[in-house]
Design an enzyme around this catalytic site. Sequence first.
Site, mmCIF file in Angstrom:
data_model
loop_
_atom_site.group_PDB
_atom_site.id
_atom_site.type_symbol
_atom_site.label_atom_id
_atom_site.label_comp_id
_atom_site.label_asym_id
_atom_site.label_seq_id
_atom_site.Cartn_x
_atom_site.Cartn_y
_atom_site.Cartn_z
ATOM 1 C CG HIS A 146 6.298 2.212 8.280
ATOM 2 N ND1 HIS A 146 7.111 1.681 7.311
ATOM 3 C CD2 HIS A 146 5.198 2.682 7.620
ATOM 4 C CE1 HIS A 146 6.535 1.801 6.128
ATOM 5 N NE2 HIS A 146 5.375 2.411 6.296
ATOM 6 C CB SER A 183 10.249 2.910 7.430
ATOM 7 O OG SER A 183 9.910 1.775 8.170
ATOM 8 C CG ASP A 192 7.229 0.116 3.122
ATOM 9 O OD1 ASP A 192 6.083 -0.343 3.076
ATOM 10 O OD2 ASP A 192 8.196 -0.473 3.637
#
Length: 345
Positions: free
Chosen positions: A39, A12, A131
């Site tokens: 992401h 990310s 995440d």
Amino acid sequence: MPTRDLIVVGASAGGVEALRSFVAGLPADLDAAIAVVLHLPAGGTSALAGILGRSGSLPAVTASDGMALQRGRVHVAPPDHHLLVVDGSARLSHGPTENGHRPAVDALFRSAATAHGAGVIGVVLSGALDDGTAGMLTIAGRGGLTVVQDPEDALYDGMPTSVLRHLDVDHVVPSAKIGALLRDCVGLRVDVGGEPSELARRESAIAATTGGVRSDEVIPLGRPSNFSCPDCDGNLVELTLAEPDGVPKRFRCQVGHAWTAEALLQAQGAALEKAVWTALRTLEEKAGLARRMRGDASARGADMLVRRFQRTEEEAAQAADVLRRHLLSGTFAHPADEVGEEFVT
């Protein structure tokens, strides 16, 4: 016996640099397929496949629905679509977001573990928040190999640190050295491993759904939480159905949006900040309107109205000052911008 021939990678914030370093270290004869989720913002297109293709010796492509996951090739999730693994192929879906993201790291990891079992190698790179942790626990639970970028090597250490906090991972190395490590891990025969949990099966099905999720698919997964979904304001269910040991607390709303507790807390903070800015703007407009009305009343010689509008103006201005000081205090500071906008074109 299955062999380790599928590598799933999640990143990310700070993930572009980590991914470039990762693919640069992959050998040209790597006998495994690689699936990557970073992401991304929902709009626009991504140049990530081109960037990664120029960064290493393996070809990189943007995944398409139904594409076979080929060994020796990097398959990159496109914006606004989950990248899932189904029967050795890539599946793209417009399923519910997870922690506000689509594609989502956990959705890829969970589907790979469900479909490929112990043959999966999970890799978590730079990113904020947590995440990838739940997905890595699912991979480990099925006997897969777990690899985490050394937090000291990551631009944002939140994701690697979260995995290390919840799981005794197999390897912790800098991103540039992961490729050499995988050279020795790929192709090894492994035990079949345990069956995927019922929760992993159901969540994989939710992520693959494109026509909407029914509430009766989500409610049985847990218990009411008394919290609201930041995406849709629906009621959140706290997931309790056979979660693997050590999984951080997670939630899903009745239309499927998924949140970890940490991501939910950040989203609530962002919503509160937006509400406070809205209140500040409204108070300033109220003070401005009262000031104008006071001027009109003064021109007419209506002293009582002048005093009334002056009090209203002063009260609104004082309240606005309080909110302004609160906003400038840094109370709503966020850990990181969780999307890689630097390579969306």
